[in-house]
Write an enzyme that holds these catalytic residues in place. Structure first.
Site, PDB file in Angstrom:
ATOM      1  CG  ASP A  48      -2.200   0.975   0.965  1.00 20.43           C
ATOM      2  OD1 ASP A  48      -1.848   2.081   0.712  1.00 20.43           O
ATOM      3  OD2 ASP A  48      -3.230   0.348   1.237  1.00 20.43           O
ATOM      4  CE  LYS A 107     -13.054   4.946  -1.187  1.00 23.79           C
ATOM      5  NZ  LYS A 107     -13.511   4.380   0.077  1.00 23.79           N
ATOM      6  CB  SER A 147     -17.238  -0.805  -8.586  1.00 20.15           C
ATOM      7  OG  SER A 147     -18.260   0.210  -8.325  1.00 20.15           O
ATOM      8  CE1 TYR A 171     -13.487   3.348  -8.536  1.00 23.97           C
ATOM      9  CE2 TYR A 171     -15.877   3.527  -8.612  1.00 23.97           C
ATOM     10  CZ  TYR A 171     -14.760   2.732  -8.190  1.00 23.97           C
ATOM     11  OH  TYR A 171     -14.704   1.835  -7.110  1.00 23.97           O
ATOM     12  CE  LYS A 175     -12.539  -0.206  -9.275  1.00 27.98           C
ATOM     13  NZ  LYS A 175     -11.367  -0.793  -8.561  1.00 27.98           N
ATOM     14  CE1 TYR A 199     -15.438  -5.984  -3.682  1.00 24.60           C
ATOM     15  CE2 TYR A 199     -14.869  -3.877  -2.953  1.00 24.60           C
ATOM     16  CZ  TYR A 199     -14.644  -5.170  -3.230  1.00 24.60           C
ATOM     17  OH  TYR A 199     -13.301  -5.546  -2.841  1.00 24.60           O
ATOM     18  CG  ASN A 221     -18.377   7.289  -0.325  1.00 31.13           C
ATOM     19  OD1 ASN A 221     -16.974   7.147  -0.206  1.00 31.13           O
ATOM     20  ND2 ASN A 221     -19.141   7.165  -1.719  1.00 31.13           N
ATOM     21  NE  ARG A 253     -26.278   5.256  -5.341  1.00 26.71           N
ATOM     22  CZ  ARG A 253     -27.463   5.693  -6.277  1.00 26.71           C
ATOM     23  NH1 ARG A 253     -28.609   5.429  -6.151  1.00 26.71           N
ATOM     24  NH2 ARG A 253     -26.861   6.753  -6.655  1.00 26.71           N
ATOM     25  NE  ARG A 315     -23.116  12.288  -5.582  1.00 23.33           N
ATOM     26  CZ  ARG A 315     -22.251  11.319  -4.683  1.00 23.33           C
ATOM     27  NH1 ARG A 315     -21.599  11.753  -3.889  1.00 23.33           N
ATOM     28  NH2 ARG A 315     -22.675  10.114  -4.544  1.00 23.33           N
ATOM     29  N   PRO A 316     -24.095  15.726 -10.027  1.00 21.29           N
ATOM     30  CG  PRO A 316     -23.040  17.257 -10.987  1.00 21.29           C
ATOM     31  CD  PRO A 316     -23.581  16.895 -10.005  1.00 21.29           C
TER      32      PRO A 316
HETATM   33  P1  NAD Z   1      -9.409   2.911  -0.060  1.00 29.25           P
HETATM   34  O1  NAD Z   1      -9.107   4.131  -0.628  1.00 29.25           O
HETATM   35  O2  NAD Z   1      -9.960   2.688   1.342  1.00 29.25           O
HETATM   36  O3  NAD Z   1      -8.512   1.859  -0.117  1.00 29.25           O
HETATM   37  C1  NAD Z   1      -7.732   1.780  -1.245  1.00 29.25           C
HETATM   38  C2  NAD Z   1      -6.224   1.574  -1.059  1.00 29.25           C
HETATM   39  O4  NAD Z   1      -5.513   1.280  -1.946  1.00 29.25           O
HETATM   40  C3  NAD Z   1      -5.843   2.656  -0.031  1.00 29.25           C
HETATM   41  O5  NAD Z   1      -5.059   2.005   1.330  1.00 29.25           O
HETATM   42  C4  NAD Z   1      -4.680   3.517  -1.079  1.00 29.25           C
HETATM   43  O6  NAD Z   1      -3.710   4.030  -0.093  1.00 29.25           O
HETATM   44  C5  NAD Z   1      -4.344   2.332  -1.597  1.00 29.25           C
HETATM   45  N1  NAD Z   1      -3.785   2.672  -2.918  1.00 29.25           N
HETATM   46  C6  NAD Z   1      -4.240   3.756  -3.808  1.00 29.25           C
HETATM   47  N2  NAD Z   1      -3.456   3.667  -5.009  1.00 29.25           N
HETATM   48  C7  NAD Z   1      -2.344   3.000  -4.763  1.00 29.25           C
HETATM   49  C8  NAD Z   1      -1.313   2.702  -5.494  1.00 29.25           C
HETATM   50  N3  NAD Z   1      -1.034   3.087  -6.484  1.00 29.25           N
HETATM   51  N4  NAD Z   1      -0.361   1.769  -5.010  1.00 29.25           N
HETATM   52  C9  NAD Z   1      -0.448   1.091  -3.858  1.00 29.25           C
HETATM   53  N5  NAD Z   1      -1.730   1.299  -3.143  1.00 29.25           N
HETATM   54  C10 NAD Z   1      -2.492   2.263  -3.511  1.00 29.25           C
HETATM   55  O7  NAD Z   1     -11.122   2.481  -0.899  1.00 29.25           O
HETATM   56  P2  NAD Z   1     -11.824   1.087  -0.319  1.00 29.25           P
HETATM   57  O8  NAD Z   1     -13.100   1.518  -0.468  1.00 29.25           O
HETATM   58  O9  NAD Z   1     -11.235   0.263   0.350  1.00 29.25           O
HETATM   59  O10 NAD Z   1     -11.757   0.345  -2.003  1.00 29.25           O
HETATM   60  C11 NAD Z   1     -11.164  -0.598  -2.095  1.00 29.25           C
HETATM   61  C12 NAD Z   1     -11.220  -1.165  -3.676  1.00 29.25           C
HETATM   62  O11 NAD Z   1     -12.772  -1.378  -3.747  1.00 29.25           O
HETATM   63  C13 NAD Z   1     -11.087  -0.105  -4.761  1.00 29.25           C
HETATM   64  O12 NAD Z   1     -10.387  -0.513  -5.861  1.00 29.25           O
HETATM   65  C14 NAD Z   1     -12.420   0.502  -5.062  1.00 29.25           C
HETATM   66  O13 NAD Z   1     -12.512   0.977  -6.179  1.00 29.25           O
HETATM   67  C15 NAD Z   1     -13.139  -0.585  -5.026  1.00 29.25           C
HETATM   68  N6  NAD Z   1     -14.606  -0.255  -4.604  1.00 29.25           N
HETATM   69  C16 NAD Z   1     -14.805   0.381  -3.324  1.00 29.25           C
HETATM   70  C17 NAD Z   1     -16.131   0.877  -3.300  1.00 29.25           C
HETATM   71  C18 NAD Z   1     -16.513   1.591  -2.132  1.00 29.25           C
HETATM   72  O14 NAD Z   1     -17.555   2.521  -2.146  1.00 29.25           O
HETATM   73  N7  NAD Z   1     -15.591   1.682  -0.970  1.00 29.25           N
HETATM   74  C19 NAD Z   1     -17.222   0.184  -4.072  1.00 29.25           C
HETATM   75  C20 NAD Z   1     -16.779  -0.609  -5.019  1.00 29.25           C
HETATM   76  C21 NAD Z   1     -15.535  -0.956  -5.514  1.00 29.25           C
HETATM   77  N1  UDP Z   2     -25.490  11.380  -0.832  1.00 31.50           N
HETATM   78  C1  UDP Z   2     -26.289  12.432  -0.546  1.00 31.50           C
HETATM   79  N2  UDP Z   2     -25.518  13.351   0.378  1.00 31.50           N
HETATM   80  C2  UDP Z   2     -23.985  13.128   0.253  1.00 31.50           C
HETATM   81  C3  UDP Z   2     -23.382  11.959  -0.114  1.00 31.50           C
HETATM   82  C4  UDP Z   2     -24.432  11.012  -0.851  1.00 31.50           C
HETATM   83  O1  UDP Z   2     -27.282  12.497  -0.761  1.00 31.50           O
HETATM   84  O2  UDP Z   2     -23.559  14.102   0.841  1.00 31.50           O
HETATM   85  C5  UDP Z   2     -26.313  10.134  -1.748  1.00 31.50           C
HETATM   86  C6  UDP Z   2     -25.974  10.135  -3.311  1.00 31.50           C
HETATM   87  O3  UDP Z   2     -26.693  10.965  -3.956  1.00 31.50           O
HETATM   88  C7  UDP Z   2     -26.381   8.530  -3.460  1.00 31.50           C
HETATM   89  C8  UDP Z   2     -26.271   7.845  -1.967  1.00 31.50           C
HETATM   90  O4  UDP Z   2     -26.179   9.083  -1.229  1.00 31.50           O
HETATM   91  O5  UDP Z   2     -27.731   8.667  -3.736  1.00 31.50           O
HETATM   92  C9  UDP Z   2     -24.923   7.156  -2.090  1.00 31.50           C
HETATM   93  O6  UDP Z   2     -23.980   7.692  -2.212  1.00 31.50           O
HETATM   94  P1  UDP Z   2     -22.317   7.335  -2.158  1.00 31.50           P
HETATM   95  O7  UDP Z   2     -21.458   8.582  -2.579  1.00 31.50           O
HETATM   96  O8  UDP Z   2     -22.118   6.943  -0.742  1.00 31.50           O
HETATM   97  O9  UDP Z   2     -22.270   6.267  -2.953  1.00 31.50           O
HETATM   98  P2  UDP Z   2     -22.602   5.870  -4.615  1.00 31.50           P
HETATM   99  O10 UDP Z   2     -23.873   5.399  -4.581  1.00 31.50           O
HETATM  100  O11 UDP Z   2     -22.627   7.316  -5.228  1.00 31.50           O
HETATM  101  O12 UDP Z   2     -21.228   5.265  -5.113  1.00 31.50           O
END
Ligand code: NAD
Ligand code: UDP
Length: 361
Positions: A48, A107, A147, A171, A175, A199, A221, A253, A315-316
């Site tokens: 990391d 992300k 995602s 983003y 993916k 996810y 978020n 969601r 939100r856009p």
């Molecule tokens: P996070 O940002 O908490 O974790 C990502 C980790 O990757 C961090 O620790 C960051 O420091 C590390 N990182 C980033 N760029 C790096 C690099 N170039 N080299 C090494 N490490 C690096 O995010 P998260 O919520 O834990 O998400 C983890 C994964 O799941 C991501 O790929 C994200 O796109 C995917 N994901 C997350 C969500 C969500 O809402 N949390 C939803 C769907 C998919």
């Molecule tokens: N949301 C909101 N206000 C905020 C953050 C999020 O109303 O400050 C709403 C957003 O429009 C979506 C839901 O909450 O409908 C979940 O948003 P999040 O950004 O957590 O995840 P997303 O579904 O966009 O990946």
């Protein structure tokens, strides 16, 4: 039996004990999954660069697991795009790395739209570099953090794995691109074992409140914003849109507890290692959707706090409703989500209350 004890029993059901590489293991989903993997007796090397996390999360994971053998969790600060850093991690352990769980990436949807080159570099080039290193070290099993964003605005609900992949932002495009690359790899050689876990909305925290989501800067978020409003660090929640075609006009969601998600990774890894599926593509969600207002009400009730809000413009890039059909993961993995929306709220709140500045003391 306490929730934590039940959880630990469930994760112990992972049968294999392997040497694993976890990229991005210090982050939100990664740290909770490291916990579950260590409880299942796997040995981990984490890579990391802490761009969105802190080494403290892994220290706390060790404490939670009661890890005596510190060699079971080695941590390397480095970048997935760096061949040198990747060589270091692949050469670090005495046993060869058998599989990779690839969380490292960026992300934030808004940031991805304004910085596409950066997002393609980290998310796509970073994954390509990782796969290159895996190939040269003969490690051909990977669980990839995909995602639900790649479905864009779904035509029908719930969303199955056969629903159209049609991302509406950079983003999501990154993916989708990585998933295509992984499909090409699987088609090129029988020995690859790949899981793309799509996810839905990961939220919550470990029930102890010791580890949780610690975004750098202003959170985007919903859950981190709600908990910061409840703490008084943010004035009020701005709800993005009250005119969506949903029952109460706010967007819906499928929120999934991060410990359920972590367990899904253990089960997917186990299936890849046990059987022959070369490519598993599956939704990880609960199958139930909640509107923003329903989440706010549930949070207030479960945690006994007020969450002032105002409804503003959409939100856009947002969509009205995303709900997973998790049937495939349920059938193939024997996996079921266990945590309710109340538990997601309570655990997020106990993490935030006890750690008002996340991992920054
Ligand atoms: P996070 O940002 O908490 O974790 C990502 C980790 O990757 C961090 O620790 C960051 O420091 C590390 N990182 C980033 N760029 C790096 C690099 N170039 N080299 C090494 N490490 C690096 O995010 P998260 O919520 O834990 O998400 C983890 C994964 O799941 C991501 O790929 C994200 O796109 C995917 N994901 C997350 C969500 C969500 O809402 N949390 C939803 C769907 C998919
Ligand atoms: N949301 C909101 N206000 C905020 C953050 C999020 O109303 O400050 C709403 C957003 O429009 C979506 C839901 O909450 O409908 C979940 O948003 P999040 O950004 O957590 O995840 P997303 O579904 O966009 O990946």
């Amino acid at each position: 039996m306490m929730v934590e004890e039940r959880l630990s029993l469930r994760v112990h059901s992972c049968r294999f004990m392997s040497q694993l590489l976890v990229t991005g293991g210090a982050g939100f989903v990664g740290s909770h999954t490291c916990l579950a993997l260590l409880q299942a007796n796997h040995r981990l090397v984490v890579l990391d660069n802490y761009v969105n996390s802190s080494a403290d999360s892994l220290e706390r994971v060790c404490d939670l697991v009661g890890l005596k053998d510190r060699d079971a969790l080695k941590v390397v600060q480095g970048d997935v795009r760096s061949p040198d850093d990747l060589n270091r991690v692949f050469q670090l352990s005495d046993k060869p790395i058998e599989a990779v769980l690839h969380f490292a990436g960026l992300k934030a949807v808004g940031e991805s739209i304004s910085s596409p080159l950066h997002y393609w570099d980290i998310n796509v080039t970073g994954t390509r570099c990782l796969l290159q290193a895996m190939q040269s070290y003969g490690c051909k099993t990977i669980v990839f953090s995909s995602s639900a964003t790649l479905y864009g605005s779904p035509k029908t609900l719930p969303i199955t794995e056969n629903s159209l992949v049609d991302p509406t932002n950079t983003y999501g495009n990154t993916k989708a691109a990585v998933e295509r690359l992984l499909r090409d790899l699987v088609a090129s050689e029988d020995s690859w074992r790949v899981a793309c876990l799509r996810y839905f909305n990961p939220v919550g925290a470990h029930p102890s409140g010791t580890i949780g989501e610690s975004p750098q800067g202003i959170p985007n978020n919903l859950f981190p914003v709600i908990t910061k409003v409840a703490l008084g660090q943010i004035d009020k929640l701005k709800i993005f849109g009250g005119d969506w075609p949903t029952e109460d006009g706010t967007a819906v969601r499928d929120y999934i507890h991060v410990m359920d998600l972590a367990e899904g990774h253990c089960f997917a890894l186990e299936l890849l290692q046990r059987e022959d599926p070369q490519l598993l593509v599956m939704n990880l969600g609960t199958g139930t959707g909640y509107s923003v207002l329903e989440v706010v009400k549930a949070f207030e009730k479960a945690c006994g706090v007020n969450v002032p809000y105002e409804i503003i413009n959409r939100r856009p890039g947002d969509v009205a409703c995303t709900i997973a059909d998790p049937t495939l993961a349920q059938k193939k993995l024997g996996w079921r989500t266990k945590f309710s929306l109340d538990a997601m709220c309570l655990h997020s709140w106990s993490w935030q209350k006890d750690n008002p500045n996340g991992y920054i003391n």
